[in-house]
Design a protein around this motif. Structure first.
Motif, PDB file in Angstrom:
ATOM      1  N   LEU A  53       0.808  -1.223   0.000  1.00 41.02           N
ATOM      2  CA  LEU A  53       0.000   0.000   0.000  1.00 41.02           C
ATOM      3  C   LEU A  53       0.840   1.272   0.000  1.00 41.02           C
ATOM      4  O   LEU A  53       0.304   2.363  -0.210  1.00 41.02           O
ATOM      5  N   HIS A  56       3.153   3.034  -5.417  1.00 46.70           N
ATOM      6  CA  HIS A  56       2.252   3.577  -6.441  1.00 46.70           C
ATOM      7  C   HIS A  56       1.540   2.455  -7.186  1.00 46.70           C
ATOM      8  O   HIS A  56       0.419   2.622  -7.660  1.00 46.70           O
ATOM      9  N   SER A  58       0.129  -0.088  -6.123  1.00 47.39           N
ATOM     10  CA  SER A  58      -1.069  -0.584  -5.454  1.00 47.39           C
ATOM     11  C   SER A  58      -2.329   0.061  -6.018  1.00 47.39           C
ATOM     12  O   SER A  58      -3.439  -0.427  -5.798  1.00 47.39           O
ATOM     13  N   ARG A  59      -2.159   1.154  -6.762  1.00 43.64           N
ATOM     14  CA  ARG A  59      -3.298   1.847  -7.377  1.00 43.64           C
ATOM     15  C   ARG A  59      -3.544   1.358  -8.796  1.00 43.64           C
ATOM     16  O   ARG A  59      -4.387   1.876  -9.506  1.00 43.64           O
ATOM     17  N   GLY A  60      -2.770   0.374  -9.212  1.00 47.87           N
ATOM     18  CA  GLY A  60      -2.972  -0.206 -10.533  1.00 47.87           C
ATOM     19  C   GLY A  60      -1.926   0.224 -11.538  1.00 47.87           C
ATOM     20  O   GLY A  60      -1.061   1.056 -11.262  1.00 47.87           O
ATOM     21  N   THR A  62      -0.902   2.250 -14.456  1.00 44.69           N
ATOM     22  CA  THR A  62      -1.294   3.514 -15.066  1.00 44.69           C
ATOM     23  C   THR A  62      -0.138   4.044 -15.899  1.00 44.69           C
ATOM     24  O   THR A  62       0.998   3.539 -15.804  1.00 44.69           O
ATOM     25  N   THR A  65       2.722   4.708 -13.506  1.00 43.66           N
ATOM     26  CA  THR A  65       3.402   3.573 -12.869  1.00 43.66           C
ATOM     27  C   THR A  65       3.922   2.539 -13.862  1.00 43.66           C
ATOM     28  O   THR A  65       4.544   1.554 -13.450  1.00 43.66           O
TER      29      THR A  65
END
Length: 214
Positions: A53, A56, A58-60, A62, A65
């Motif tokens: 968590l 970066h 962890s937010r998918g 993109t 990232t």
């Protein structure tokens, strides 16, 4: 620094946590405006996998990232607080997101230019003054300070550290860090990361005065 040799692909393909420790004592070389800036890495932090968590990733996956999902050995650079850049190195195999943040560096060569680079962010900077004073231990003892000193910004994002002529890592064959010299502790500034906030994924050289925090 005649004993320095550029780190090659195999070095970056280590397990993230082993690599985060292996980076300690290695050198960052930055070529900028015909000037060579060199610093020794003294502090790192590992960010590992899609469930960390604090990462970066962890937010998918993109556009931001994407570099974390690519091959090991790429520069992942981003802006924090709208002011400071952070320099990370991608790790692990393709499609598995992981990276290592360089938190602090001991200045070795090009120190006067590093100090000038730091003062460029200061409103009191006067380009007519050739020498500024800043304690050596304060030049790059934090990820933002380090990037300022070494002129690292988004223009170097995705730079291949294995082949780049602007930014790379090197080792001195005569230097070797022993395991007892490495301190393992929790990462800094990630209280939001739930069960991951106390993971001992920060590494630094014992008693080194150039680290960001003891």
């Amino acid at each position: 620094m005649s004993n320095m040799a550029r780190l090659k692909t195999k070095f970056y393909q280590q397990n993230t946590f082993k690599l985060a420790q292996a980076l300690l004592g290695k050198y960052i070389v930055r070529k900028y405006n015909k000037i060579t800036l060199i610093g020794k890495i003294v502090e790192t932090e590992a960010y590992y996998g899609p469930h960390d968590l604090a990462s970066h990733a962890s937010r998918g996956r993109t556009p931001k990232t994407e570099i974390m999902f690519k091959q090991a050995g790429l520069a992942y650079i981003y802006l924090i607080y709208g002011m400071y850049y952070c320099f990370n190195i991608s790790t692990e195999k393709k499609d598995f997101p992981a990276a290592i943040l360089i938190r602090a560096v001991e200045p070795i060569a090009g120190i006067n230019q590093m100090i000038r680079n730091r003062y460029l962010k200061n409103k009191k900077f006067n380009p007519l003054i050739t020498t500024y004073h800043l304690p050596l231990t304060k030049i790059a003892n934090g990820p933002g300070k380090f990037c300022q000193a070494f002129k690292i910004d988004k223009n170097l994002n995705s730079e291949n550290l294995i082949t780049s002529k602007k930014l790379w890592l090197a080792k001195n064959s005569q230097e070797k860090i022993k395991s007892f010299q490495i301190i393992k502790t929790k990462r800094i500034g990630i209280d939001y990361a739930g069960k991951y906030k106390n993971k001992p994924w920060r590494f630094y050289l014992k008693n080194n005065t150039f680290v960001s925090k003891f």
